[in-house]
Design a protein around this motif. Structure first.
Motif, mmCIF file in Angstrom:
data_model
loop_
_atom_site.group_PDB
_atom_site.id
_atom_site.type_symbol
_atom_site.label_atom_id
_atom_site.label_comp_id
_atom_site.label_asym_id
_atom_site.label_seq_id
_atom_site.Cartn_x
_atom_site.Cartn_y
_atom_site.Cartn_z
ATOM 1 N N MET A 140 1.067 -1.251 0.265
ATOM 2 C CA MET A 140 -0.414 -0.011 0.270
ATOM 3 C C MET A 140 1.030 0.944 -0.563
ATOM 4 O O MET A 140 1.863 1.531 1.149
ATOM 5 C CB MET A 140 -1.116 0.054 1.351
ATOM 6 N N SER A 141 0.767 2.255 -0.949
ATOM 7 C CA SER A 141 1.412 3.421 -1.065
ATOM 8 C C SER A 141 1.077 4.606 -0.067
ATOM 9 O O SER A 141 -0.104 4.122 0.418
ATOM 10 C CB SER A 141 1.479 4.161 -2.659
ATOM 11 N N ASN A 142 1.806 5.470 0.306
ATOM 12 C CA ASN A 142 2.091 5.970 1.412
ATOM 13 C C ASN A 142 1.874 7.641 0.471
ATOM 14 O O ASN A 142 2.548 7.767 -0.421
ATOM 15 C CB ASN A 142 2.075 5.849 2.851
ATOM 16 N N ASP A 143 1.682 8.873 1.021
ATOM 17 C CA ASP A 143 3.109 9.894 0.790
ATOM 18 C C ASP A 143 3.902 10.006 1.018
ATOM 19 O O ASP A 143 4.094 11.362 -0.036
ATOM 20 C CB ASP A 143 2.159 11.033 1.593
ATOM 21 N N ARG A 200 7.259 5.967 -1.068
ATOM 22 C CA ARG A 200 7.209 4.431 -0.591
ATOM 23 C C ARG A 200 6.137 3.019 -0.659
ATOM 24 O O ARG A 200 4.606 3.694 -0.396
ATOM 25 C CB ARG A 200 7.085 4.269 0.808
ATOM 26 N N GLY A 201 5.971 2.067 -1.223
ATOM 27 C CA GLY A 201 5.229 0.691 -2.111
ATOM 28 C C GLY A 201 4.137 1.481 -3.216
ATOM 29 O O GLY A 201 3.564 0.901 -2.887
ATOM 30 N N GLU A 202 4.856 2.342 -3.707
ATOM 31 C CA GLU A 202 4.641 2.778 -5.227
ATOM 32 C C GLU A 202 4.846 1.740 -6.265
ATOM 33 O O GLU A 202 5.660 1.282 -5.904
ATOM 34 C CB GLU A 202 3.574 4.308 -5.441
ATOM 35 N N THR A 203 4.570 1.350 -7.061
ATOM 36 C CA THR A 203 4.728 0.947 -8.650
ATOM 37 C C THR A 203 4.659 1.710 -9.835
ATOM 38 O O THR A 203 3.612 2.269 -9.773
ATOM 39 C CB THR A 203 4.266 -0.290 -9.120
ATOM 40 N N TYR A 204 5.905 2.581 -10.052
ATOM 41 C CA TYR A 204 5.836 3.085 -11.098
ATOM 42 C C TYR A 204 6.357 2.418 -12.729
ATOM 43 O O TYR A 204 8.047 1.952 -12.315
ATOM 44 C CB TYR A 204 7.306 4.715 -10.773
#
Length: 334
Positions: free
Chosen positions: A1-4, A44-48
């Motif tokens: 889970m992504s955050n800010d 953090r926790g994100e996929t680009y």
């Protein structure tokens, strides 16, 4: 889970390669600009996801992010620190924070080391205590969903999918903040790809690590990515939320890539109209003036030859003088 929390920021990154030299060998005859001012960020926790044709510069960009290649200009900011200014000793201390999974797992695994030795070596170089290493190895094998028996095997004794899982285990063994995945499933059989992609998604949720996912297959990128950047000839021409980009692509190059994705319904696949790009990808040694895509673009006008479009927008950004949806794509691809 992504955050800010932004963990990786790439700012106006460029990479030139000298081609040839003058008679005295003092300067190159030409400069090939493989990456031409790319900017994006990953939380953090994100996929680009980075996608584009072969030769567009996406793998070179990935290696510059990792400092496997030194950028010509620009910044790579990892957790608030610009790593392009670090020397080799300083960079070595940060290697554990940013890892890579290569396309060909066999080429990245030492053929004369067992899986146990491969996993131990990385942790040893990161100064993990022997007791920590032994405990971590069992956890790693479980996380990548392999039986413990593989620990005493050599890379050539395993399948391609198993080797890639070992490559992933090695990358996560150092608790990195960012992992660059360079075409991680393109060398695998289609039947194996889904399992590895699902594994990556599960690990990301569990570890809250950021991914930069490089691929040429938009279908794969769509499955794993939160946001996507579409590259053409060294630049990002469209970027935004994955769902928005697939539902309403605004750049004609993105629309052409999407129209090439096969559909599951054979009848719709036969009847739909594809966007066919004319010509080959231009050479980065001699890119077109103005918009780099104009020589293959069905919308190109005189303005496109004179002015290079800026990447503009709020959340969904497009570098095109005449952006807009293509109703045929919306109707037949989704």
């Amino acid at each position: 889970m992504s955050n800010d929390e932004t963990v990786l920021e790439v700012v106006d990154l460029a990479k030139d390669f000298p081609i040839g030299s003058n008679l005295l060998g003092t300067r190159p005859l030409q400069l090939l600009r493989a990456v031409a001012g790319v900017s994006f960020s990953v939380k953090r926790g994100e996929t680009y996801g980075l996608v584009g044709e072969s030769g567009c510069g996406k793998s070179t960009l990935g290696r510059c992010i990792l400092r496997l290649l030194d950028p010509t200009s620009g910044q790579v900011i990892l957790d608030g620190q610009d790593i392009t200014t670090l020397d080799e000793r300083e960079m070595r201390a940060l290697r554990r924070d940013i890892q890579i999974v290569f396309q060909d797992p066999m080429s990245s695994l030492h053929p004369k080391m067992t899986v146990r030795q491969i996993l131990t070596e990385g942790m040893r170089l990161a100064n993990k205590a022997p007791v920590q290493r032994e405990a971590a190895i069992d956890d790693l094998i479980e996380m990548v969903q392999l039986p413990r028996e593989v620990l005493d095997r050599y890379p050539h004794e395993m399948s391609g999918g198993q080797r890639q899982r070992i490559g992933i285990a090695r990358a996560i063994s150092l608790d990195p903040k960012v992992i660059v995945l360079d075409e991680p499933v393109s060398a695998l059989d289609v039947s194996i790809q889904a399992g590895v992609l699902n594994l990556l998604r599960d690990l990301q949720k569990r570890l809250n690590v950021a991914f930069v996912f490089i691929a040429h297959d938009l279908g794969v990128v769509r499955y794993v990515s939160d946001r996507i950047g579409v590259m053409y000839l060294g630049r990002i021409v469209e970027t935004g939320d994955a769902a928005a980009l697939f539902d309403a692509p605004m750049h004609p190059y993105t629309q052409a890539l999407l129209s090439a994705i096969p559909l599951s319904d054979p009848r719709t696949e036969r009847e739909r109209e594809r966007i066919m790009l004319e010509g080959d990808l231009p050479s980065p040694l001699n890119p077109p003036s103005g918009c780099r895509f104009r020589t293959r673009c069905p919308r190109a006008q005189a303005l496109c030859a004179r002015e290079d479009p800026m990447l503009e927008g709020v959340e969904h950004l497009t570098a095109c003088h005449f952006p807009g949806p293509n109703p045929d794509i919306a109707q037949t691809c989704f």
